[in-house]
Motif scaffolding. Structure first.
Motif, PDB file in Angstrom:
ATOM      1  N   PRO A  81      -3.813   4.303 -16.430  1.00 33.81           N
ATOM      2  CA  PRO A  81      -3.322   3.589 -15.242  1.00 33.81           C
ATOM      3  C   PRO A  81      -3.478   4.451 -13.997  1.00 33.81           C
ATOM      4  CG  PRO A  81      -1.738   3.465 -17.050  1.00 33.81           C
ATOM      5  CD  PRO A  81      -2.772   4.475 -17.454  1.00 33.81           C
ATOM      6  N   GLY A  82      -3.578   3.802 -12.845  1.00 32.33           N
ATOM      7  CA  GLY A  82      -3.621   4.553 -11.594  1.00 32.33           C
ATOM      8  C   GLY A  82      -2.400   5.448 -11.471  1.00 32.33           C
ATOM      9  N   LEU A  83      -2.600   6.640 -10.933  1.00 29.82           N
ATOM     10  CA  LEU A  83      -1.506   7.598 -10.797  1.00 29.82           C
ATOM     11  C   LEU A  83      -0.611   7.232  -9.603  1.00 29.82           C
ATOM     12  CD1 LEU A  83      -3.553  10.868 -11.416  1.00 29.82           C
ATOM     13  CD2 LEU A  83      -2.169   9.597 -13.074  1.00 29.82           C
ATOM     14  N   VAL A  84       0.642   7.622  -9.699  1.00 28.47           N
ATOM     15  CA  VAL A  84       1.613   7.363  -8.628  1.00 28.47           C
ATOM     16  C   VAL A  84       2.107   8.693  -8.081  1.00 28.47           C
ATOM     17  CG1 VAL A  84       3.758   6.206  -7.986  1.00 28.47           C
ATOM     18  CG2 VAL A  84       2.339   5.265  -9.848  1.00 28.47           C
ATOM     19  N   ARG A 110       4.713   6.871  -2.690  1.00 31.14           N
ATOM     20  CA  ARG A 110       5.994   6.677  -2.014  1.00 31.14           C
ATOM     21  C   ARG A 110       6.153   7.766  -0.963  1.00 31.14           C
ATOM     22  NH1 ARG A 110      12.026   7.805  -4.425  1.00 31.14           N
ATOM     23  NH2 ARG A 110      10.892   9.656  -5.128  1.00 31.14           N
ATOM     24  N   ASN A 111       6.170   7.367   0.303  1.00 28.99           N
ATOM     25  CA  ASN A 111       6.427   8.295   1.391  1.00 28.99           C
ATOM     26  C   ASN A 111       7.917   8.621   1.411  1.00 28.99           C
ATOM     27  OD1 ASN A 111       5.907   9.666   4.017  1.00 28.99           O
ATOM     28  ND2 ASN A 111       7.268   8.053   4.752  1.00 28.99           N
ATOM     29  N   MET A 112       8.241   9.890   1.696  1.00 24.61           N
ATOM     30  CA  MET A 112       9.637  10.323   1.609  1.00 24.61           C
ATOM     31  C   MET A 112      10.231  10.767   2.939  1.00 24.61           C
ATOM     32  SD  MET A 112      11.078   9.920  -1.353  1.00 24.61           S
ATOM     33  CE  MET A 112      12.284  11.201  -1.741  1.00 24.61           C
ATOM     34  N   ALA A 113       9.633  10.379   4.046  1.00 17.64           N
ATOM     35  CA  ALA A 113      10.244  10.653   5.352  1.00 17.64           C
ATOM     36  C   ALA A 113       9.400  10.018   6.446  1.00 17.64           C
ATOM     37  CB  ALA A 113      10.383  12.147   5.611  1.00 17.64           C
ATOM     38  N   GLU A 114      10.071   9.406   7.388  1.00 15.33           N
ATOM     39  CA  GLU A 114       9.392   8.958   8.603  1.00 15.33           C
ATOM     40  C   GLU A 114       9.800   9.913   9.712  1.00 15.33           C
ATOM     41  OE1 GLU A 114       8.644   4.649  10.122  1.00 15.33           O
ATOM     42  OE2 GLU A 114      10.525   5.320  11.043  1.00 15.33           O
ATOM     43  N   TYR A 115       8.864  10.787  10.097  1.00 16.87           N
ATOM     44  CA  TYR A 115       9.137  11.762  11.145  1.00 16.87           C
ATOM     45  C   TYR A 115       8.951  11.138  12.521  1.00 16.87           C
ATOM     46  CZ  TYR A 115       8.741  15.055   7.246  1.00 16.87           C
ATOM     47  OH  TYR A 115       8.913  15.719   6.047  1.00 16.87           O
ATOM     48  N   ASN A 125       2.342  -2.054   6.070  1.00 12.98           N
ATOM     49  CA  ASN A 125       1.723  -3.355   6.332  1.00 12.98           C
ATOM     50  C   ASN A 125       0.200  -3.257   6.343  1.00 12.98           C
ATOM     51  OD1 ASN A 125       4.235  -4.564   6.525  1.00 12.98           O
ATOM     52  ND2 ASN A 125       4.330  -4.379   8.757  1.00 12.98           N
ATOM     53  N   GLN A 126      -0.319  -2.183   6.927  1.00 11.71           N
ATOM     54  CA  GLN A 126      -1.765  -1.993   6.934  1.00 11.71           C
ATOM     55  C   GLN A 126      -2.309  -1.834   5.524  1.00 11.71           C
ATOM     56  OE1 GLN A 126      -1.663   1.403   9.652  1.00 11.71           O
ATOM     57  NE2 GLN A 126      -2.771   0.226  11.203  1.00 11.71           N
ATOM     58  N   SER A 127      -1.545  -1.158   4.677  1.00  7.91           N
ATOM     59  CA  SER A 127      -1.942  -1.009   3.278  1.00  7.91           C
ATOM     60  C   SER A 127      -1.978  -2.360   2.583  1.00  7.91           C
ATOM     61  CB  SER A 127      -0.970  -0.069   2.554  1.00  7.91           C
ATOM     62  OG  SER A 127      -1.185  -0.100   1.157  1.00  7.91           O
ATOM     63  N   ARG A 128      -0.939  -3.150   2.783  1.00  5.94           N
ATOM     64  CA  ARG A 128      -0.868  -4.464   2.128  1.00  5.94           C
ATOM     65  C   ARG A 128      -1.951  -5.406   2.628  1.00  5.94           C
ATOM     66  NH1 ARG A 128       5.759  -5.417   2.250  1.00  5.94           N
ATOM     67  NH2 ARG A 128       6.248  -3.880   0.617  1.00  5.94           N
ATOM     68  N   ASN A 129      -2.324  -5.259   3.892  1.00  7.54           N
ATOM     69  CA  ASN A 129      -3.361  -6.122   4.480  1.00  7.54           C
ATOM     70  C   ASN A 129      -4.769  -5.564   4.287  1.00  7.54           C
ATOM     71  OD1 ASN A 129      -1.354  -7.891   5.416  1.00  7.54           O
ATOM     72  ND2 ASN A 129      -1.140  -6.777   7.354  1.00  7.54           N
ATOM     73  N   TYR A 137       1.818   1.117  -1.149  1.00 13.39           N
ATOM     74  CA  TYR A 137       2.593   2.074  -0.358  1.00 13.39           C
ATOM     75  C   TYR A 137       4.051   1.655  -0.239  1.00 13.39           C
ATOM     76  CZ  TYR A 137       3.032   5.688   3.270  1.00 13.39           C
ATOM     77  OH  TYR A 137       3.353   6.818   3.989  1.00 13.39           O
ATOM     78  N   TYR A 138       4.930   2.633  -0.395  1.00 11.67           N
ATOM     79  CA  TYR A 138       6.371   2.440  -0.279  1.00 11.67           C
ATOM     80  C   TYR A 138       6.914   3.557   0.609  1.00 11.67           C
ATOM     81  CZ  TYR A 138       5.108  -0.116  -4.489  1.00 11.67           C
ATOM     82  OH  TYR A 138       4.488  -0.962  -5.374  1.00 11.67           O
TER      83      TYR A 138
END
Length: 439
Positions: A81-84, A110-115, A125-129, A137-138
């Motif tokens: 499976p694809g790695l996470v 999974r990103n762990m901070a919005e600087y 959203n760009q990832s989903r689109n 992306y999470y």
């Protein structure tokens, strides 16, 4: 008769799915499938994908049951499976860093901070689109520390901000006053937001176990009483409590190992010679290879006794990682991409360290596939190689169940149903190199 009827129904179902899609039908032939729902290899199998999903998995004994547009000769290859990557930090250009992730077989992050200055909801959203090459992306919201909560009423505005923005998680990265911490848990529970991040080092272990996941095995060195860190009986009881809580733990051993590598002159010189530095902006790599960073300035890191201490602390973390695993605590691979611990490449080192802690190759692979899929509530769509799941997987030249380092032997990646062969992956890496060399 009944068997023939069921086979016919299965064939009709495949044909129906095939006719309903306009996507390419791709068949991977003679591949060794590591499904990850159990410790096994399905040898010499066919995997058919279309419309972003896995249509069929079967032994390669006959012709494909439907016409295919493209056939991939995967004989001798191993499909996982694809790695996470469960602990990603954006340090530079997002499109470049996504390319590094994908080229390393990472299909979810999974990103762990919005600087400050970043907008990870926009990136998600760009990832989903599919606006550019991007993994699933999470993201958490801002990197929350004590000064984000000036008084207890601040909790309301912080939680409301996260809810309005639509972050997947709220991350705390500091010790909070008890009343603020408890109110934060109450309000996030009401808002349906999972709290993740660092532990509460100034409170008993039980308080830290009330959140969804803890990042860094290092945290337990500070949460647990110092005089109990080598008491095996006490540690086993603590591990049992951690298991009982249902919390997930991301060891992030690699980023801690990097501290010692920065501080040690010989190991630091090896870092400076790493060919992968070409995948970083020059101003960024220049800083991290300089003598200005804390890990090369303070005696707390560079003194001989400090180097021994850092190694002993890493050894303790590996020991406790194995202890948590033995008690059934779900572990997730995350590398905390930062400094010279490059996105994508870093996750493979993290897997090596988790394996070196005493986990089998299979159990180690689970930390980057099955376990994070369960954690992210995507197990119905990802985490294993199964019919009906998303076509996100990696083809390897070598068997990772024999050697965990073989996760780096990437022959190709399927991301969101798109086949990216080695030529394409190398091109992604080259684009990153060129983008940064032109700055």
């Amino acid at each position: 008769m009944r068997t023939k009827f069921l086979l016919l129904l299965g064939l009709l179902s495949i044909i129906s799915t095939y006719c309903a899609t306009q996507e390419q039908i791709i068949s991977f032939e003679k591949v060794n499938v590591i499904p990850m729902d159990r410790d096994t290899i399905l040898k010499n199998h066919r995997v058919i994908i279309a419309n972003g999903k896995i249509l069929k998995i079967e032994p390669t004994l006959s012709q494909p049951p439907i016409p295919v547009d493209q056939t991939i000769d995967a004989e001798g290859k191993f499909m996982i499976p694809g790695l996470v990557e469960t602990h990603f930090h954006l340090q530079n250009n997002i499109e470049n860093e996504f390319k590094l992730l994908i080229a390393n077989g990472i299909t979810s992050a999974r990103n762990m901070a919005e600087y400050d200055g970043q907008d990870h909801i926009k990136i998600r959203n760009q990832s989903r689109n599919n606006e550019f090459f991007a993994p699933h992306y999470y993201t958490t919201g801002p990197y929350l520390k004590r000064d984000h909560f000036q008084h207890i009423d601040s909790v309301e505005s912080v939680v409301q901000f996260h809810k309005d923005r639509g972050y997947d998680f709220l991350k705390i990265a500091d010790n909070l006053p008890k009343d603020i911490y408890l109110k934060l848990l109450d309000r996030t529970n009401e808002a349906g937001i999972d709290v993740v991040g660092h532990g509460q080092r100034k409170m008993p272990l039980e308080y830290s176990l009330r959140i969804k996941s803890i990042a860094h095995m290092e945290e337990f060195m500070y949460i647990l009483p110092e005089d109990k860190l080598h008491d095996q009986y006490y540690l086993k009881r603590a591990a049992q409590d951690i298991k009982s809580s249902g919390i997930y733990v991301s060891p992030t051993l690699g980023i801690f190992e990097m501290i010692r590598r920065y501080a040690d002159k010989q190991k630091s010189a090896e870092l400076h010679a790493d060919d992968n530095l070409k995948y970083l902006p020059k101003h960024y790599s220049d800083y991290w290879t300089s003598v200005r960073i804390n890990y090369r300035v303070h005696k707390w890191f560079i003194a001989p006794e400090s180097l021994k201490r850092l190694q002993n602390e890493l050894n303790w973390q590996k020991m406790f990682t194995k202890m948590l695993h033995d008690q059934g605590v779900p572990l997730m691979a995350g590398s905390d991409t930062y400094g010279l611990f490059l996105p994508g490449f870093s996750l493979h080192r993290e897997l090596e360290l988790i394996h070196a802690s005493g986990l089998s190759n299979y159990e180690t692979l689970k930390t980057a596939t099955l376990v994070p899929a369960r954690y992210l509530n995507t197990i119905t769509q990802s985490g294993t190689i199964s019919e009906g799941k998303l076509a996100d997987f990696v083809l390897l030249n070598k068997n990772p169940l024999e050697n965990i380092k073989h996760t780096k032997s990437i022959f190709g990646v399927v991301l969101k149903g798109k086949w990216l062969n080695r030529i394409i992956l190398d091109q992604l890496l080259k684009e990153v190199e060129n983008n940064y060399s032109e700055e």
